[in-house]
Design a protein around this motif. Structure first.
Motif, PDB file in Angstrom:
ATOM      1  N   ILE A 170       0.833  -1.204   0.000  1.00 58.30           N
ATOM      2  CA  ILE A 170       0.000   0.000   0.000  1.00 58.30           C
ATOM      3  C   ILE A 170       0.868   1.255   0.000  1.00 58.30           C
ATOM      4  CG2 ILE A 170      -1.571   1.372   1.446  1.00 58.30           C
ATOM      5  CD1 ILE A 170      -2.872  -1.378   2.250  1.00 58.30           C
ATOM      6  N   PHE A 171       1.901   1.278   0.842  1.00 61.84           N
ATOM      7  CA  PHE A 171       2.721   2.482   0.971  1.00 61.84           C
ATOM      8  C   PHE A 171       3.766   2.656  -0.124  1.00 61.84           C
ATOM      9  CE2 PHE A 171       1.057   2.333   5.320  1.00 61.84           C
ATOM     10  CZ  PHE A 171       0.703   3.657   5.486  1.00 61.84           C
ATOM     11  N   PHE A 172       4.314   1.552  -0.635  1.00 60.54           N
ATOM     12  CA  PHE A 172       5.435   1.676  -1.564  1.00 60.54           C
ATOM     13  C   PHE A 172       5.136   1.236  -2.994  1.00 60.54           C
ATOM     14  CE2 PHE A 172       7.318   1.388   2.667  1.00 60.54           C
ATOM     15  CZ  PHE A 172       8.092   2.543   2.669  1.00 60.54           C
ATOM     16  N   PHE A 173       4.060   0.495  -3.208  1.00 61.39           N
ATOM     17  CA  PHE A 173       3.727   0.035  -4.558  1.00 61.39           C
ATOM     18  C   PHE A 173       2.375   0.546  -5.018  1.00 61.39           C
ATOM     19  CE2 PHE A 173       6.514  -3.691  -3.254  1.00 61.39           C
ATOM     20  CZ  PHE A 173       7.628  -3.210  -3.924  1.00 61.39           C
ATOM     21  N   ASP A 174       1.815   1.485  -4.278  1.00 60.85           N
ATOM     22  CA  ASP A 174       0.553   2.116  -4.657  1.00 60.85           C
ATOM     23  C   ASP A 174      -0.592   1.119  -4.836  1.00 60.85           C
ATOM     24  OD1 ASP A 174       0.011   4.748  -4.659  1.00 60.85           O
ATOM     25  OD2 ASP A 174       0.296   5.071  -6.804  1.00 60.85           O
ATOM     26  N   GLU A 175      -0.600   0.073  -4.021  1.00 59.83           N
ATOM     27  CA  GLU A 175      -1.679  -0.900  -4.089  1.00 59.83           C
ATOM     28  C   GLU A 175      -2.938  -0.301  -3.470  1.00 59.83           C
ATOM     29  OE1 GLU A 175      -0.335  -4.605  -2.425  1.00 59.83           O
ATOM     30  OE2 GLU A 175       1.203  -4.828  -3.949  1.00 59.83           O
ATOM     31  N   SER A 176      -4.070  -0.821  -3.880  1.00 59.86           N
ATOM     32  CA  SER A 176      -5.344  -0.233  -3.465  1.00 59.86           C
ATOM     33  C   SER A 176      -5.614  -0.412  -1.976  1.00 59.86           C
ATOM     34  CB  SER A 176      -6.484  -0.845  -4.267  1.00 59.86           C
ATOM     35  OG  SER A 176      -6.642  -2.205  -3.932  1.00 59.86           O
ATOM     36  N   VAL A 177      -6.324   0.566  -1.444  1.00 59.92           N
ATOM     37  CA  VAL A 177      -6.817   0.514  -0.074  1.00 59.92           C
ATOM     38  C   VAL A 177      -8.335   0.615  -0.179  1.00 59.92           C
ATOM     39  CG1 VAL A 177      -6.855   1.638   2.175  1.00 59.92           C
ATOM     40  CG2 VAL A 177      -4.779   1.715   0.782  1.00 59.92           C
ATOM     41  N   ASN A 178      -9.007  -0.453   0.209  1.00 57.69           N
ATOM     42  CA  ASN A 178     -10.467  -0.409   0.195  1.00 57.69           C
ATOM     43  C   ASN A 178     -10.988  -1.162   1.405  1.00 57.69           C
ATOM     44  OD1 ASN A 178     -10.754  -3.253  -0.540  1.00 57.69           O
ATOM     45  ND2 ASN A 178     -10.020  -2.619  -2.571  1.00 57.69           N
ATOM     46  N   ALA A 179     -12.257  -1.016   1.647  1.00 53.52           N
ATOM     47  CA  ALA A 179     -12.858  -1.595   2.850  1.00 53.52           C
ATOM     48  C   ALA A 179     -12.679  -3.103   2.901  1.00 53.52           C
ATOM     49  CB  ALA A 179     -14.337  -1.232   2.914  1.00 53.52           C
ATOM     50  N   ALA A 180     -12.872  -3.782   1.790  1.00 50.86           N
ATOM     51  CA  ALA A 180     -12.755  -5.246   1.781  1.00 50.86           C
ATOM     52  C   ALA A 180     -11.347  -5.690   2.175  1.00 50.86           C
ATOM     53  CB  ALA A 180     -13.116  -5.796   0.402  1.00 50.86           C
ATOM     54  N   ARG A 181     -10.325  -5.045   1.638  1.00 49.09           N
ATOM     55  CA  ARG A 181      -8.939  -5.404   1.985  1.00 49.09           C
ATOM     56  C   ARG A 181      -8.668  -5.150   3.460  1.00 49.09           C
ATOM     57  NH1 ARG A 181      -4.146  -3.608  -1.609  1.00 49.09           N
ATOM     58  NH2 ARG A 181      -3.350  -5.640  -1.057  1.00 49.09           N
ATOM     59  N   MET A 182      -9.135  -4.019   3.972  1.00 53.78           N
ATOM     60  CA  MET A 182      -8.879  -3.679   5.361  1.00 53.78           C
ATOM     61  C   MET A 182      -9.625  -4.630   6.314  1.00 53.78           C
ATOM     62  SD  MET A 182      -6.638  -1.362   5.201  1.00 53.78           S
ATOM     63  CE  MET A 182      -6.063  -2.098   3.684  1.00 53.78           C
ATOM     64  N   ILE A 183     -10.819  -5.015   5.954  1.00 51.72           N
ATOM     65  CA  ILE A 183     -11.566  -5.976   6.773  1.00 51.72           C
ATOM     66  C   ILE A 183     -10.841  -7.314   6.799  1.00 51.72           C
ATOM     67  CG2 ILE A 183     -13.698  -7.349   6.883  1.00 51.72           C
ATOM     68  CD1 ILE A 183     -15.145  -4.768   5.850  1.00 51.72           C
ATOM     69  N   CYS A 184     -10.365  -7.754   5.638  1.00 53.02           N
ATOM     70  CA  CYS A 184      -9.628  -9.024   5.574  1.00 53.02           C
ATOM     71  C   CYS A 184      -8.345  -8.963   6.400  1.00 53.02           C
ATOM     72  CB  CYS A 184      -9.333  -9.393   4.124  1.00 53.02           C
ATOM     73  SG  CYS A 184     -10.816  -9.840   3.192  1.00 53.02           S
ATOM     74  N   LEU A 185      -7.624  -7.859   6.320  1.00 53.86           N
ATOM     75  CA  LEU A 185      -6.421  -7.705   7.142  1.00 53.86           C
ATOM     76  C   LEU A 185      -6.767  -7.724   8.625  1.00 53.86           C
ATOM     77  CD1 LEU A 185      -4.083  -5.057   5.461  1.00 53.86           C
ATOM     78  CD2 LEU A 185      -3.715  -7.505   5.736  1.00 53.86           C
ATOM     79  N   ALA A 186      -7.848  -7.076   8.984  1.00 58.04           N
ATOM     80  CA  ALA A 186      -8.267  -7.066  10.386  1.00 58.04           C
ATOM     81  C   ALA A 186      -8.602  -8.479  10.851  1.00 58.04           C
ATOM     82  CB  ALA A 186      -9.476  -6.144  10.567  1.00 58.04           C
ATOM     83  N   LEU A 187      -9.244  -9.264  10.008  1.00 58.55           N
ATOM     84  CA  LEU A 187      -9.569 -10.647  10.366  1.00 58.55           C
ATOM     85  C   LEU A 187      -8.304 -11.480  10.559  1.00 58.55           C
ATOM     86  CD1 LEU A 187     -12.631 -11.257   8.019  1.00 58.55           C
ATOM     87  CD2 LEU A 187     -12.654 -11.030  10.527  1.00 58.55           C
ATOM     88  N   ILE A 188      -7.305 -11.259   9.691  1.00 55.87           N
ATOM     89  CA  ILE A 188      -6.032 -11.979   9.840  1.00 55.87           C
ATOM     90  C   ILE A 188      -5.379 -11.580  11.162  1.00 55.87           C
ATOM     91  CG2 ILE A 188      -3.688 -12.226   8.919  1.00 55.87           C
ATOM     92  CD1 ILE A 188      -4.998 -11.904   6.096  1.00 55.87           C
ATOM     93  N   LEU A 189      -5.366 -10.294  11.457  1.00 58.95           N
ATOM     94  CA  LEU A 189      -4.779  -9.814  12.707  1.00 58.95           C
ATOM     95  C   LEU A 189      -5.506 -10.404  13.915  1.00 58.95           C
ATOM     96  CD1 LEU A 189      -2.734  -8.021  14.150  1.00 58.95           C
ATOM     97  CD2 LEU A 189      -4.360  -6.129  13.927  1.00 58.95           C
ATOM     98  N   ILE A 190      -6.813 -10.437  13.865  1.00 59.49           N
ATOM     99  CA  ILE A 190      -7.582 -11.032  14.962  1.00 59.49           C
ATOM    100  C   ILE A 190      -7.217 -12.504  15.124  1.00 59.49           C
ATOM    101  CG2 ILE A 190      -9.922 -11.724  15.664  1.00 59.49           C
ATOM    102  CD1 ILE A 190     -10.842  -9.022  14.352  1.00 59.49           C
ATOM    103  N   GLY A 191      -7.071 -13.204  14.006  1.00 56.86           N
ATOM    104  CA  GLY A 191      -6.686 -14.612  14.063  1.00 56.86           C
ATOM    105  C   GLY A 191      -5.308 -14.814  14.669  1.00 56.86           C
ATOM    106  N   VAL A 192      -4.355 -13.989  14.279  1.00 58.56           N
ATOM    107  CA  VAL A 192      -2.993 -14.090  14.823  1.00 58.56           C
ATOM    108  C   VAL A 192      -3.010 -13.822  16.327  1.00 58.56           C
ATOM    109  CG1 VAL A 192      -0.723 -12.970  14.819  1.00 58.56           C
ATOM    110  CG2 VAL A 192      -1.806 -13.584  12.652  1.00 58.56           C
ATOM    111  N   ILE A 193      -3.697 -12.780  16.731  1.00 55.39           N
ATOM    112  CA  ILE A 193      -3.781 -12.471  18.164  1.00 55.39           C
ATOM    113  C   ILE A 193      -4.481 -13.599  18.908  1.00 55.39           C
ATOM    114  CG2 ILE A 193      -4.837 -10.901  19.861  1.00 55.39           C
ATOM    115  CD1 ILE A 193      -4.349  -8.634  17.763  1.00 55.39           C
TER     116      ILE A 193
END
Length: 104
Positions: free
Chosen positions: A75-98
């Motif tokens: 997202i920061f260095f390759f200009d990849e998209s930031v959208n709600a679906a991606r952020m929700i999926c990342l949050a789910l991964i983070l919740i799983g790791v925790i």
């Protein structure tokens, strides 16, 4: 201590995943060598962490750290998209790791 080692292994996983992009299909020799060294370091630290952390937990946390960090890097260095679906999926991964850390 092995959780710290696992965290370092996960951070190195981000490094080699991002490094693969910079190797441009392994056509840049020096970047390729550095990427491979980082990869071996990451797997080596993962192996050490697995001495006391269950294999499923260690592997999932390692991959989770790598996924989250690599997506953020993209997202920061390759200009990849930031959208709600991606952020929700990342949050789910983070919740799983925790969750895996807490339940281990």
């Amino acid at each position: 201590m092995n959780w710290i080692i696992l965290l370092l292994a996960g951070l190195l996983e981000i490094g080699w995943a991002v490094g693969l992009k910079y190797t441009e299909g392994f056509t840049k020799p020096w970047i390729t060598v550095v990427t491979l060294l980082i990869m071996f370091g990451s797997v080596g630290l993962l192996s050490v962490a697995m001495k006391s952390i269950p294999i499923g937990t260690a592997y999932a946390v390692w991959v989770g750290i790598g996924i989250i960090g690599t997506v953020i890097w993209g997202i920061f260095f390759f200009d990849e998209s930031v959208n709600a679906a991606r952020m929700i999926c990342l949050a789910l991964i983070l919740i799983g790791v925790i969750g895996l850390k807490i339940s281990a």
